[in-house]
Design a protein around this motif. Sequence first.
Motif, PDB file in Angstrom:
ATOM      1  N   ASN A  72      43.485 -28.130  48.254  1.00 34.02           N
ATOM      2  CA  ASN A  72      42.375 -29.080  48.183  1.00 34.02           C
ATOM      3  C   ASN A  72      41.946 -29.551  49.572  1.00 34.02           C
ATOM      4  OD1 ASN A  72      42.252 -28.905  45.404  1.00 34.02           O
ATOM      5  ND2 ASN A  72      43.521 -30.715  45.073  1.00 34.02           N
ATOM      6  N   MET A  73      42.917 -29.833  50.433  1.00 33.54           N
ATOM      7  CA  MET A  73      42.590 -30.264  51.802  1.00 33.54           C
ATOM      8  C   MET A  73      41.923 -29.125  52.571  1.00 33.54           C
ATOM      9  SD  MET A  73      42.498 -32.687  53.976  1.00 33.54           S
ATOM     10  CE  MET A  73      43.546 -33.925  53.298  1.00 33.54           C
ATOM     11  N   HIS A  74      42.435 -27.918  52.399  1.00 31.46           N
ATOM     12  CA  HIS A  74      41.863 -26.733  53.053  1.00 31.46           C
ATOM     13  C   HIS A  74      40.414 -26.528  52.593  1.00 31.46           C
ATOM     14  CE1 HIS A  74      42.050 -22.876  55.129  1.00 31.46           C
ATOM     15  NE2 HIS A  74      41.606 -22.262  54.035  1.00 31.46           N
ATOM     16  N   THR A  75      40.170 -26.718  51.313  1.00 32.84           N
ATOM     17  CA  THR A  75      38.820 -26.579  50.769  1.00 32.84           C
ATOM     18  C   THR A  75      37.898 -27.656  51.324  1.00 32.84           C
ATOM     19  OG1 THR A  75      39.721 -25.637  48.738  1.00 32.84           O
ATOM     20  CG2 THR A  75      37.477 -26.496  48.629  1.00 32.84           C
ATOM     21  N   LEU A  76      38.353 -28.887  51.345  1.00 30.53           N
ATOM     22  CA  LEU A  76      37.541 -29.997  51.855  1.00 30.53           C
ATOM     23  C   LEU A  76      37.178 -29.792  53.324  1.00 30.53           C
ATOM     24  CD1 LEU A  76      36.348 -32.867  51.434  1.00 30.53           C
ATOM     25  CD2 LEU A  76      38.556 -33.740  52.211  1.00 30.53           C
ATOM     26  N   ILE A  77      38.167 -29.437  54.120  1.00 30.52           N
ATOM     27  CA  ILE A  77      37.899 -29.226  55.550  1.00 30.52           C
ATOM     28  C   ILE A  77      37.000 -27.997  55.741  1.00 30.52           C
ATOM     29  CG2 ILE A  77      38.938 -28.666  57.785  1.00 30.52           C
ATOM     30  CD1 ILE A  77      41.332 -30.389  56.967  1.00 30.52           C
ATOM     31  N   GLY A  78      37.184 -26.963  54.934  1.00 26.17           N
ATOM     32  CA  GLY A  78      36.338 -25.768  55.039  1.00 26.17           C
ATOM     33  C   GLY A  78      34.881 -26.076  54.783  1.00 26.17           C
ATOM     34  N   TRP A  79      34.597 -26.807  53.712  1.00 27.06           N
ATOM     35  CA  TRP A  79      33.211 -27.189  53.427  1.00 27.06           C
ATOM     36  C   TRP A  79      32.678 -28.100  54.533  1.00 27.06           C
ATOM     37  CZ3 TRP A  79      29.732 -25.136  50.421  1.00 27.06           C
ATOM     38  CH2 TRP A  79      30.139 -24.385  49.321  1.00 27.06           C
ATOM     39  N   SER A  80      33.503 -29.013  55.013  1.00 25.97           N
ATOM     40  CA  SER A  80      33.076 -29.899  56.102  1.00 25.97           C
ATOM     41  C   SER A  80      32.766 -29.101  57.361  1.00 25.97           C
ATOM     42  CB  SER A  80      34.157 -30.935  56.405  1.00 25.97           C
ATOM     43  OG  SER A  80      34.421 -31.719  55.271  1.00 25.97           O
ATOM     44  N   LEU A  81      33.608 -28.122  57.654  1.00 29.59           N
ATOM     45  CA  LEU A  81      33.385 -27.289  58.838  1.00 29.59           C
ATOM     46  C   LEU A  81      32.068 -26.531  58.749  1.00 29.59           C
ATOM     47  CD1 LEU A  81      36.817 -25.775  59.876  1.00 29.59           C
ATOM     48  CD2 LEU A  81      35.210 -27.012  61.319  1.00 29.59           C
ATOM     49  N   SER A  82      31.666 -26.132  57.549  1.00 29.45           N
ATOM     50  CA  SER A  82      30.394 -25.423  57.438  1.00 29.45           C
ATOM     51  C   SER A  82      29.247 -26.316  57.904  1.00 29.45           C
ATOM     52  CB  SER A  82      30.158 -24.935  56.007  1.00 29.45           C
ATOM     53  OG  SER A  82      29.963 -26.017  55.127  1.00 29.45           O
ATOM     54  N   GLY A  83      29.274 -27.570  57.503  1.00 24.61           N
ATOM     55  CA  GLY A  83      28.247 -28.505  57.946  1.00 24.61           C
ATOM     56  C   GLY A  83      28.359 -28.846  59.419  1.00 24.61           C
ATOM     57  N   ILE A  84      29.585 -29.015  59.889  1.00 27.89           N
ATOM     58  CA  ILE A  84      29.812 -29.354  61.301  1.00 27.89           C
ATOM     59  C   ILE A  84      29.339 -28.216  62.205  1.00 27.89           C
ATOM     60  CG2 ILE A  84      31.605 -29.770  63.039  1.00 27.89           C
ATOM     61  CD1 ILE A  84      33.178 -31.250  60.766  1.00 27.89           C
ATOM     62  N   ILE A  85      29.730 -26.993  61.859  1.00 25.14           N
ATOM     63  CA  ILE A  85      29.328 -25.844  62.678  1.00 25.14           C
ATOM     64  C   ILE A  85      27.818 -25.668  62.649  1.00 25.14           C
ATOM     65  CG2 ILE A  85      29.441 -23.310  62.845  1.00 25.14           C
ATOM     66  CD1 ILE A  85      32.411 -23.535  62.096  1.00 25.14           C
ATOM     67  N   ALA A  86      27.201 -25.838  61.486  1.00 28.78           N
ATOM     68  CA  ALA A  86      25.742 -25.724  61.396  1.00 28.78           C
ATOM     69  C   ALA A  86      25.053 -26.801  62.239  1.00 28.78           C
ATOM     70  CB  ALA A  86      25.286 -25.811  59.940  1.00 28.78           C
ATOM     71  N   ALA A  87      25.576 -28.031  62.194  1.00 31.36           N
ATOM     72  CA  ALA A  87      24.988 -29.118  62.984  1.00 31.36           C
ATOM     73  C   ALA A  87      25.155 -28.878  64.483  1.00 31.36           C
ATOM     74  CB  ALA A  87      25.625 -30.448  62.579  1.00 31.36           C
ATOM     75  N   ILE A  88      26.329 -28.424  64.888  1.00 27.72           N
ATOM     76  CA  ILE A  88      26.560 -28.147  66.310  1.00 27.72           C
ATOM     77  C   ILE A  88      25.667 -26.995  66.778  1.00 27.72           C
ATOM     78  CG2 ILE A  88      28.273 -27.265  67.962  1.00 27.72           C
ATOM     79  CD1 ILE A  88      30.368 -28.942  66.453  1.00 27.72           C
ATOM     80  N   THR A  89      25.493 -25.992  65.938  1.00 28.51           N
ATOM     81  CA  THR A  89      24.615 -24.875  66.291  1.00 28.51           C
ATOM     82  C   THR A  89      23.171 -25.351  66.409  1.00 28.51           C
ATOM     83  OG1 THR A  89      26.114 -23.339  65.197  1.00 28.51           O
ATOM     84  CG2 THR A  89      23.895 -22.542  65.652  1.00 28.51           C
ATOM     85  N   ALA A  90      22.749 -26.228  65.528  1.00 28.27           N
ATOM     86  CA  ALA A  90      21.388 -26.787  65.612  1.00 28.27           C
ATOM     87  C   ALA A  90      21.229 -27.598  66.900  1.00 28.27           C
ATOM     88  CB  ALA A  90      21.105 -27.649  64.391  1.00 28.27           C
ATOM     89  N   TRP A  91      22.240 -28.399  67.234  1.00 29.06           N
ATOM     90  CA  TRP A  91      22.200 -29.171  68.471  1.00 29.06           C
ATOM     91  C   TRP A  91      22.139 -28.218  69.660  1.00 29.06           C
ATOM     92  CZ3 TRP A  91      26.877 -32.185  70.825  1.00 29.06           C
ATOM     93  CH2 TRP A  91      26.460 -32.927  71.926  1.00 29.06           C
ATOM     94  N   ARG A  92      22.919 -27.169  69.582  1.00 27.84           N
ATOM     95  CA  ARG A  92      22.922 -26.185  70.661  1.00 27.84           C
ATOM     96  C   ARG A  92      21.557 -25.523  70.823  1.00 27.84           C
ATOM     97  NH1 ARG A  92      26.744 -23.672  73.774  1.00 27.84           N
ATOM     98  NH2 ARG A  92      25.575 -22.520  75.323  1.00 27.84           N
ATOM     99  N   TYR A  93      20.877 -25.303  69.696  1.00 25.00           N
ATOM    100  CA  TYR A  93      19.529 -24.736  69.747  1.00 25.00           C
ATOM    101  C   TYR A  93      18.578 -25.664  70.509  1.00 25.00           C
ATOM    102  CZ  TYR A  93      14.943 -23.098  68.370  1.00 25.00           C
ATOM    103  OH  TYR A  93      13.647 -22.664  68.402  1.00 25.00           O
ATOM    104  N   VAL A  94      18.677 -26.963  70.237  1.00 27.59           N
ATOM    105  CA  VAL A  94      17.836 -27.940  70.931  1.00 27.59           C
ATOM    106  C   VAL A  94      18.146 -27.933  72.421  1.00 27.59           C
ATOM    107  CG1 VAL A  94      17.320 -30.405  71.163  1.00 27.59           C
ATOM    108  CG2 VAL A  94      17.522 -29.377  68.883  1.00 27.59           C
TER     109      VAL A  94
END
Length: 166
Positions: free
Chosen positions: A89-111
């Motif tokens: 459950n913790m692995h799943t929660l962090i995995g889904w969170s990482l998808s959003g975190i990585i997407a947000a960091i990539t968007a910031w990097r694009y800017v």
Amino acid sequence: MLEYLTRLNDHNLPYPDTIHPIVVHFVIAMVLFAFCCDVIGYFTRNSRLFEVSWWNMCLATVAIFVAIIFGQFEAGLAKPYHLAKSVLNMHTLIGWSLSGIIAAITAWRYVIRTRNPQKLPIGYLGVGLLLVTIVGMQVYLGDQLVWVYGLHTVPVVEAVKDGILR
């Protein structure tokens, strides 16, 4: 034909081996390599490394969603026993969170890249270090699921089917 697609093997999977770890190792490698390129590029003022980092983060953003899809599918087939559930459950929660975190960091990097591709703010490196730390925690939990709890290993699958593990 349908019976071959729905039959599960000794690993409790419809295909020869788990796919999630294969895809997720690409994500891990791309995130770590992107961070290394950013740090080296920042201190050597080599902006070409920022370009390498950018493309690694783009690919990691796509690959993490593929990893999550297979991870969710394989977790559902794993039939985790009581001791493994909290880690899964913790692995799943962090995995889904990482998808959003990585997407947000990539968007910031694009800017950052569109404004000035030659420079990288120090704050971005700090966030990159935090990302690497979270990825490290996620790797630890994934390792526990395989090497400690044995999900999708033949002996554990058999023990769960026989009712030895609950």
